[in-house]
Design a protein around this motif. Structure first.
Motif, PDB file in Angstrom:
ATOM      1  N   ILE A 195     -19.008  15.650 -20.322  1.00 30.56           N
ATOM      2  CA  ILE A 195     -17.590  15.314 -20.192  1.00 30.56           C
ATOM      3  C   ILE A 195     -17.417  13.923 -19.595  1.00 30.56           C
ATOM      4  O   ILE A 195     -17.874  13.640 -18.485  1.00 30.56           O
ATOM      5  N   ASP A 196     -16.742  13.077 -20.351  1.00 27.88           N
ATOM      6  CA  ASP A 196     -16.413  11.727 -19.890  1.00 27.88           C
ATOM      7  C   ASP A 196     -15.181  11.820 -18.989  1.00 27.88           C
ATOM      8  O   ASP A 196     -14.065  12.028 -19.459  1.00 27.88           O
ATOM      9  N   ASP A 197     -15.392  11.671 -17.696  1.00 23.55           N
ATOM     10  CA  ASP A 197     -14.305  11.780 -16.711  1.00 23.55           C
ATOM     11  C   ASP A 197     -13.946  10.374 -16.245  1.00 23.55           C
ATOM     12  O   ASP A 197     -14.413   9.902 -15.209  1.00 23.55           O
ATOM     13  N   ASN A 198     -13.096   9.706 -17.051  1.00 24.12           N
ATOM     14  CA  ASN A 198     -12.761   8.307 -16.741  1.00 24.12           C
ATOM     15  C   ASN A 198     -11.386   8.158 -16.104  1.00 24.12           C
ATOM     16  O   ASN A 198     -10.932   7.039 -15.874  1.00 24.12           O
ATOM     17  N   ASP A 199     -10.720   9.271 -15.815  1.00 23.14           N
ATOM     18  CA  ASP A 199      -9.424   9.262 -15.138  1.00 23.14           C
ATOM     19  C   ASP A 199      -8.386   8.412 -15.888  1.00 23.14           C
ATOM     20  O   ASP A 199      -7.538   7.777 -15.266  1.00 23.14           O
ATOM     21  N   VAL A 200      -8.454   8.415 -17.207  1.00 18.07           N
ATOM     22  CA  VAL A 200      -7.482   7.678 -18.012  1.00 18.07           C
ATOM     23  C   VAL A 200      -7.075   8.526 -19.212  1.00 18.07           C
ATOM     24  O   VAL A 200      -7.926   9.080 -19.906  1.00 18.07           O
ATOM     25  N   THR A 201      -5.769   8.633 -19.425  1.00 17.33           N
ATOM     26  CA  THR A 201      -5.228   9.188 -20.654  1.00 17.33           C
ATOM     27  C   THR A 201      -4.165   8.218 -21.161  1.00 17.33           C
ATOM     28  O   THR A 201      -3.939   7.164 -20.561  1.00 17.33           O
ATOM     29  N   ILE A 202      -3.491   8.568 -22.229  1.00 22.52           N
ATOM     30  CA  ILE A 202      -2.551   7.622 -22.831  1.00 22.52           C
ATOM     31  C   ILE A 202      -1.406   7.267 -21.884  1.00 22.52           C
ATOM     32  O   ILE A 202      -0.886   6.158 -21.921  1.00 22.52           O
ATOM     33  N   ALA A 203      -1.014   8.200 -21.012  1.00 21.10           N
ATOM     34  CA  ALA A 203       0.143   7.964 -20.160  1.00 21.10           C
ATOM     35  C   ALA A 203      -0.221   7.423 -18.779  1.00 21.10           C
ATOM     36  O   ALA A 203       0.663   7.037 -18.020  1.00 21.10           O
ATOM     37  N   GLY A 204      -1.509   7.409 -18.433  1.00 19.86           N
ATOM     38  CA  GLY A 204      -1.853   6.911 -17.104  1.00 19.86           C
ATOM     39  C   GLY A 204      -3.123   7.528 -16.571  1.00 19.86           C
ATOM     40  O   GLY A 204      -4.098   7.720 -17.304  1.00 19.86           O
ATOM     41  N   HIS A 205      -3.100   7.872 -15.280  1.00 21.77           N
ATOM     42  CA  HIS A 205      -4.278   8.387 -14.594  1.00 21.77           C
ATOM     43  C   HIS A 205      -4.023   9.819 -14.127  1.00 21.77           C
ATOM     44  O   HIS A 205      -3.123  10.061 -13.310  1.00 21.77           O
ATOM     45  N   PRO A 206      -4.797  10.794 -14.627  1.00 23.51           N
ATOM     46  CA  PRO A 206      -4.600  12.189 -14.206  1.00 23.51           C
ATOM     47  C   PRO A 206      -4.633  12.380 -12.699  1.00 23.51           C
ATOM     48  O   PRO A 206      -3.935  13.254 -12.176  1.00 23.51           O
ATOM     49  N   SER A 207      -5.415  11.562 -12.001  1.00 19.64           N
ATOM     50  CA  SER A 207      -5.480  11.702 -10.544  1.00 19.64           C
ATOM     51  C   SER A 207      -4.135  11.427  -9.886  1.00 19.64           C
ATOM     52  O   SER A 207      -3.886  11.852  -8.755  1.00 19.64           O
ATOM     53  N   GLU A 208      -3.248  10.716 -10.607  1.00 22.33           N
ATOM     54  CA  GLU A 208      -1.932  10.392 -10.064  1.00 22.33           C
ATOM     55  C   GLU A 208      -0.855  11.363 -10.555  1.00 22.33           C
ATOM     56  O   GLU A 208      -0.015  11.810  -9.776  1.00 22.33           O
ATOM     57  N   TYR A 209      -0.862  11.695 -11.861  1.00 28.27           N
ATOM     58  CA  TYR A 209       0.231  12.524 -12.375  1.00 28.27           C
ATOM     59  C   TYR A 209      -0.121  14.013 -12.425  1.00 28.27           C
ATOM     60  O   TYR A 209       0.757  14.840 -12.681  1.00 28.27           O
ATOM     61  N   LEU A 210      -1.379  14.365 -12.171  1.00 24.94           N
ATOM     62  CA  LEU A 210      -1.792  15.772 -12.212  1.00 24.94           C
ATOM     63  C   LEU A 210      -2.654  16.065 -10.991  1.00 24.94           C
ATOM     64  O   LEU A 210      -3.813  16.453 -11.090  1.00 24.94           O
ATOM     65  N   LYS A 211      -2.058  15.877  -9.825  1.00 21.95           N
ATOM     66  CA  LYS A 211      -2.790  16.057  -8.574  1.00 21.95           C
ATOM     67  C   LYS A 211      -3.297  17.494  -8.460  1.00 21.95           C
ATOM     68  O   LYS A 211      -2.613  18.450  -8.800  1.00 21.95           O
ATOM     69  N   GLY A 212      -4.524  17.624  -7.982  1.00 19.65           N
ATOM     70  CA  GLY A 212      -5.151  18.932  -7.865  1.00 19.65           C
ATOM     71  C   GLY A 212      -6.061  19.262  -9.025  1.00 19.65           C
ATOM     72  O   GLY A 212      -6.865  20.202  -8.944  1.00 19.65           O
ATOM     73  N   TYR A 213      -5.947  18.484 -10.106  1.00 18.37           N
ATOM     74  CA  TYR A 213      -6.802  18.713 -11.272  1.00 18.37           C
ATOM     75  C   TYR A 213      -8.180  18.152 -10.988  1.00 18.37           C
ATOM     76  O   TYR A 213      -8.348  16.953 -10.798  1.00 18.37           O
ATOM     77  N   ASP A 214      -9.164  19.023 -10.923  1.00 21.24           N
ATOM     78  CA  ASP A 214     -10.528  18.630 -10.600  1.00 21.24           C
ATOM     79  C   ASP A 214     -11.465  19.340 -11.567  1.00 21.24           C
ATOM     80  O   ASP A 214     -11.587  20.567 -11.546  1.00 21.24           O
ATOM     81  N   LEU A 215     -12.127  18.583 -12.421  1.00 17.12           N
ATOM     82  CA  LEU A 215     -12.967  19.175 -13.457  1.00 17.12           C
ATOM     83  C   LEU A 215     -14.104  20.012 -12.883  1.00 17.12           C
ATOM     84  O   LEU A 215     -14.368  21.127 -13.354  1.00 17.12           O
ATOM     85  N   ALA A 216     -14.783  19.478 -11.887  1.00 21.81           N
ATOM     86  CA  ALA A 216     -15.934  20.189 -11.332  1.00 21.81           C
ATOM     87  C   ALA A 216     -15.509  21.528 -10.733  1.00 21.81           C
ATOM     88  O   ALA A 216     -16.150  22.574 -10.968  1.00 21.81           O
ATOM     89  N   LYS A 217     -14.428  21.533  -9.955  1.00 14.90           N
ATOM     90  CA  LYS A 217     -13.961  22.768  -9.341  1.00 14.90           C
ATOM     91  C   LYS A 217     -13.474  23.751 -10.409  1.00 14.90           C
ATOM     92  O   LYS A 217     -13.709  24.960 -10.318  1.00 14.90           O
TER      93      LYS A 217
END
Length: 613
Positions: A195-217
């Motif tokens: 899994i390429d976890d680059n924290d980028v999607t078309i609308a921005g950064h998941p770490s900012e708009y989807l807080k709590g989303y953690d792939l490993a967990k």
């Protein structure tokens, strides 16, 4: 030679064969050097041919394919070493199609020069891999995040082999991946995710708009073995891959990296999600030490294709109805206070705000806006839940093709009498810049309520009618649907040259628009096909054939007055960009017969899979 007539200037035959044994988790210096060489050569090739998509104006998603080249090379080295693996680079991020096309060229299924026609019309190199269309492509990825459940089935059919899937932090947001994880763990499937976890999607950064989303967990919580590595540390990446291969059962390597590492103008930004601009590509190759004319002679000599045909009956000016939807919502919200808007309205995004018109709402009315991830089912239901109160209204928007993903949730919303205004952009196939999996052509699937349900489907013909429709239906109760195209469309003109949907036009749900009367018969159309139909009708009228034209902006409600008018004429032809099997044409003939109206009848719609560009 220049442009697409050029020889592909990066010699793919210089790739070096590499075999790696997963029982040896440390690369030798020679293996590491070979790996680095192959990675760089393939990344250079991806930057070059995807940039041709930018040059011809059709986009092309450089960053994801560029990112995952290290993982791809390691998997290829495993396939070279042993037949213990299903030797296919399954990828749940379909827009990373450049990987599949590059492999087609490397394996000799297409000439390397054909890559320079990336996403060009009729080149068979569309935006997502499609089995049977492009030589060498081994699977169809479909829409984002749909591959893992299917790969589970591949693993069930190949219990004696390991199956790999390339993933991403964006595609893993889809809810069906959670279901796939549970089955993989329950059946102890030998599925390995990279899994390429680059924290980028078309609308921005998941770490900012989807807080709590953690792939490993998330994945470890489902029961998978999870190893997290730095994706650009190739020793670490290989060691992590070896660890999950030697683990019996489903496991994932999460590859942390910035988007498009080493590409100066797009690194770490949402711009890397789509295609690299020509200037950025030229800058990249200059930094890499290539001669200036290597990429310049190609990219600077590719121009967007202009459509020479001149449509009559509509303006030269065009408007993006998908963007105008958001502007129209703003006009509604502007009439009430921000406090009232925040209390009554909630607009939720599915990582597509820049593409579906919601961005302007986010900018002007942040009090109503909820940014969210690639979670169409959950986001639709959140909008419906907000609208469970009869005086509150949810607004949901995504691509038209994804309407099919929320059919059950639509039924749930109806059962609870929820107020949801749904905007599905990129509807039809008009200049879609993608292929079958992104065609929004089954919109009558949304009309799945029973006969006592009032839930109308609206498709405005131009930006002016879009504004009128949004103003009229925004605060109506129930589930309502508004569709728009990806491409810009012109404004419809009356025969006297004035705009049909001008200030004096009033939109009435269920009422058809008589664009022009006709004694010879009628064409019935809507949306992106109306201006094309109007052109054809006007040319017929110039030849003395008195054909009429009807615009049907409410797709699933019969206008009794209009249907009797057209049904009493010699012929009726329905023209649409929806699926010919499920669209308006498949229903309109029945409506005529139910009223004992029997003109000669025909209908035209989308009827072949494939790609426009």
């Amino acid at each position: 030679m220049s442009g697409t007539d050029s020889k592909f200037p990066i010699d793919l035959t210089k790739l070096k064969k590499l075999e790696l044994d997963p029982s040896k988790p440390k690369l030798t210096n020679e293996q590491l050097d070979t790996l680095k060489y192959n990675i760089q050569l393939m990344r250079d090739a991806i930057v070059l041919f995807t940039a041709t998509g930018a040059a011809r104006g059709v986009s092309g998603h450089t960053g994801g394919a560029y990112d995952t080249v290290p993982e791809v090379n390691l998997l290829l080295s495993l396939f070279n070493h042993s037949d213990s693996y299903v030797p296919i680079l399954f990828d749940e991020a379909g827009h990373r199609v450049a990987t599949q096309y590059l492999m087609s060229a490397i394996e000799g299924h297409i000439p390397a020069e054909h890559l320079l026609h990336y996403r060009e019309a009729n080149s068979k190199l569309p935006g997502h891999p499609e089995l049977g269309l492009t030589p060498g492509v081994k699977f169809s990825s479909g829409r984002l995040g749909h591959v893992w459940p299917w790969v589970n089935g591949i693993a069930l059919a190949n219990r004696d082999k390991t199956v790999f899937m390339l993933g991403s932090d964006g595609s893993q947001q889809e809810g069906n991946d959670a279901e796939a994880a549970r089955l993989a763990v329950a059946q102890n499937l030998n599925v390995k995710l990279l899994i390429d976890d680059n924290d980028v999607t078309i609308a921005g950064h998941p770490s900012e708009y989807l807080k709590g989303y953690d792939l490993a967990k998330t994945l470890s919580g489902h029961g998978l073995k999870v190893v997290t590595v730095q994706g650009e540390d190739f020793q670490s990446l290989w060691a992590g891959l070896c660890e999950v291969i030697n683990y019996k059962g489903p496991a994932a390597v999460i590859c942390k990296r910035v988007m498009a590492p080493g590409v100066a103008d797009i690194e770490g930004t949402p711009h890397g999600h789509d295609v690299i601009p020509v200037k950025a590509a030229l800058k990249y190759f200059e930094a890499r030490g290539y001669p200036p004319n290597m990429a310049g002679d190609i990219l600077n000599n590719i121009k967007p294709n202009a459509v020479p045909y001149l449509y009559i009956g509509s303006t030269k000016e065009v408007g993006a109805t998908r963007v105008i939807f958001g502007e129209a919502v703003n006009q509604v919200l502007d009439k009430i206070s921000k406090e009232e808007a925040a209390a009554k309205v909630m607009v939720i995004d599915s990582d597509l705000e820049g593409s579906t018109g919601l961005k302007v709402i986010h900018q002007k009315h942040p009090e109503v806006f909820i940014p969210s991830g690639i979670m169409e089912r959950g986001n639709f239901s959140a909008a419906a839940g907000f609208g469970f109160d009869k005086n509150k209204f949810g607004v949901f928007s995504t691509f038209g093709a994804f309407l099919e993903m929320v059919i059950s949730e639509i039924t749930m919303a109806r059962l609870n009498f929820c107020n949801v205004l749904c905007h599905f952009s990129h509807s039809g196939v008009d200049e879609m810049a993608d292929n079958t999996c992104h065609f929004g052509v089954n919109h009558f699937f949304a009309d799945n309520g029973l006969s006592d349900t009032q839930s109308w489907l609206y498709w405005p013909a131009d930006g002016a009618q879009m504004i009128k429709i949004v103003e009229r239906v925004f605060f109506e109760r129930g589930v309502r649907f508004i569709f728009s195209t990806r491409s810009k469309v012109p404004y419809i003109l009356k025969e006297d040259g004035s705009r049909f949907f001008g200030d004096d036009y009033e939109f009435v749900p269920g009422k058809d628009d008589v664009i022009v009367e006709g004694s010879a018969g009628y064409v019935v159309s809507f949306g992106d096909m109306l201006y094309r139909s109007w052109d054809a009708v006007l040319r017929c009228r110039q030849e003395g054939l008195d054909v009429g034209l009807i615009n049907k902006p409410t797709l699933n409600l019969v206008d009794e007055q209009t249907i009797r008018k057209v049904g009493s004429s010699p012929f009726v032809l329905v023209v649409e960009s929806l699926n010919q099997k499920t669209g308006l044409g498949s229903k309109f003939g029945t409506w005529l017969l139910e009223r004992q109206l029997t003109p000669k009848y025909g209908y035209m719609g989308t009827n072949k899979e494939g790609a426009l560009v």
